[in-house]
Design a protein around this motif. Sequence first.
Motif, PDB file in Angstrom:
ATOM      1  N   ASP A 248     -25.746  14.360   8.728  1.00 22.97           N
ATOM      2  CA  ASP A 248     -24.370  15.079   8.426  1.00 22.97           C
ATOM      3  C   ASP A 248     -23.366  13.761   8.755  1.00 22.97           C
ATOM      4  OD1 ASP A 248     -21.861  16.046   8.699  1.00 22.97           O
ATOM      5  OD2 ASP A 248     -22.382  17.838   9.610  1.00 22.97           O
ATOM      6  N   ALA A 249     -22.851  13.197   7.607  1.00 18.02           N
ATOM      7  CA  ALA A 249     -21.861  12.132   7.726  1.00 18.02           C
ATOM      8  C   ALA A 249     -20.791  12.372   8.806  1.00 18.02           C
ATOM      9  CB  ALA A 249     -21.313  11.606   6.796  1.00 18.02           C
ATOM     10  N   LYS A 250     -20.387  13.390   8.964  1.00 26.40           N
ATOM     11  CA  LYS A 250     -19.215  13.771   9.937  1.00 26.40           C
ATOM     12  C   LYS A 250     -19.755  13.872  11.478  1.00 26.40           C
ATOM     13  CE  LYS A 250     -17.759  17.658   8.133  1.00 26.40           C
ATOM     14  NZ  LYS A 250     -18.244  18.077   6.669  1.00 26.40           N
ATOM     15  N   VAL A 251     -20.997  13.620  11.614  1.00 26.82           N
ATOM     16  CA  VAL A 251     -21.433  13.810  13.017  1.00 26.82           C
ATOM     17  C   VAL A 251     -21.822  12.136  13.357  1.00 26.82           C
ATOM     18  CG1 VAL A 251     -23.051  14.698  14.606  1.00 26.82           C
ATOM     19  CG2 VAL A 251     -22.527  16.037  12.626  1.00 26.82           C
ATOM     20  N   THR A 252     -20.700  11.817  14.143  1.00 23.24           N
ATOM     21  CA  THR A 252     -20.797  10.342  14.734  1.00 23.24           C
ATOM     22  C   THR A 252     -20.448  10.357  16.083  1.00 23.24           C
ATOM     23  OG1 THR A 252     -18.426  10.008  14.469  1.00 23.24           O
ATOM     24  CG2 THR A 252     -20.027   9.339  12.331  1.00 23.24           C
ATOM     25  N   GLU A 255     -17.102  11.066  16.920  1.00 22.82           N
ATOM     26  CA  GLU A 255     -16.823  12.495  16.608  1.00 22.82           C
ATOM     27  C   GLU A 255     -17.035  13.177  18.011  1.00 22.82           C
ATOM     28  OE1 GLU A 255     -14.685  14.126  14.818  1.00 22.82           O
ATOM     29  OE2 GLU A 255     -15.478  16.357  15.525  1.00 22.82           O
ATOM     30  N   GLU A 281     -13.129   2.885  14.530  1.00 22.94           N
ATOM     31  CA  GLU A 281     -12.695   4.621  14.742  1.00 22.94           C
ATOM     32  C   GLU A 281     -12.941   4.753  16.189  1.00 22.94           C
ATOM     33  OE1 GLU A 281     -15.245   7.244  12.950  1.00 22.94           O
ATOM     34  OE2 GLU A 281     -14.076   8.775  13.487  1.00 22.94           O
TER      35      GLU A 281
END
Length: 475
Positions: A248-252, A255, A281
Amino acid sequence: MADQHLPDLIKAGKRTKKPAIKREFKLDPAFLSLGKGRRFFIKTHGCQANEADSEMIAGLLIMCGFTQVDILEDADFVIINTCAIRENAENKVYGEIGRLKDLKRSHKNVKLIMAGCMMQEESVVDRILKTFKHVDIVIGTHNIDKLPEMIASLDENHAQRIEVESGEGEVIEHIPVARSHRYKAWVNIIYGCDEFCTYCVVPYTRGKERSRQLDAIVDEVRNLAIEGYQEVTLLGQNVNAYGQDLGDAKVTFAELLRRLHELPIPRIRFTTSHPKDFSKELVDVLALGGNLMPYIHLPVQSGSNRILKAMNRKYTREQYLELVDYIYQKIPTVSLTTDIIVGFPQETENDFQETLSLVEEARFEGAYTFVYSPRPNTPAARLYDDVTQDEKKARLYRLNEVVNAGYKTGNVRFLDSIVDVLIEGKSKTDPNHFSGYTPNQKIVNLVAEESDLGRILPVKITKAMTWSLKGEIVR
Ligand code: SAH
Ligand code: SF4
Ligand code: F3S
């Protein structure tokens, strides 16, 4: 006949694209009274990953009815959680195993359990099989939840047991944890390592990179805040890779920090960061401040591009310094520390000079410095090495001179200022003397009261030395 499941370093270095298996820990009720009337002692070597594992081993055993003791001679079970990172770490453990043989002569019923990264190595387990027959249980890093079962089977027939898995590893949630500190907690966010720095044994001892679910981490930190913890340290060999395996690209990692920033936990730290994955970021999120502490441990390993390449670090000196510049620009109050290896095979005086100049340019306020140590099965161990041991030691000494000046500068800059200190340690000899850490992870010695323990208090810094600060609480 001994029960055996031996390590396999070739298998341990293989990686597949398969997502990691996630499962919930469940204790077989048959083991709930396994430890009744029995005591255990744990000695932990190595990094925070091992400290966190030891807290899980302790949690598991306590759940099975065992009692933890802090004097080795009082224990029925002695557990050594080992580290394989350098040869001298291993030699220390071999010395301990030898001494424990004498203990077993005088305390006949004491059982010896070896755990941790060393046990993932074939050469170590071979040596235990051949020369250390007094070791009762060998368990690896991937299957600590099997310990109750292994102890139960040892109770049955007393034969030496070796259970080491060399696969990619799983993510096991909710193994009980007996935290060793009242105000600070470790929280694993990603296990394993896929970086394969050519000198390093960790990718072989800890399996592949596998992240925990974001919500599981947020829940754990929220609960720790409710329980009154003041500080959490997020753990991973490369925390910056957090989420990359979850699809899931949003889970970094950025984040995750953004989410944790909103929780009522006073202090959040993390270790370790790999420079190649440290995004702008992420720097921007850290610049939000608040509970995100202005302290970054950013291992560089070498200042020479030639050596960085041979180490497979995947960044250049210039890229590293550019990142450092961006960090100082966005978080001017930050303290940076690093790890450095000297005497990598074929490191020249010129390469070493590049390391010295990088240490100055990056303005590190501390560093863990090491002489290169060849590790079994790693690519660097096969390189021709023309740097003598004396030369390596001389470089370490010269490097430490520069590093120590950075420690001092980093402390002096806080002289006469007022900083928040989490009061956490108590002197063993003087009941009025306490210590604690500042947001920038500087240790401060001060006079305080028992009731100050676990509180974050404003402290005026009155003296700055190389290794510590002195201060007075502002009441
Ligand atoms: N995952 C973390 C920690 C690795 S071990 C990281 O990447 O930073 C901690 C440090 O030990 C490393 O940063 C490195 O400086 C040092 N180290 C690792 N392998 C070594 C070896 N074979 N010889 C000497 N030092 C080593
Ligand atoms: Fe070892 Fe490199 Fe992984 Fe750190 S990032 S654990 S040094 S392989
Ligand atoms: Fe040592 Fe294993 Fe940590 S080798 S440094 S205990 S991951």
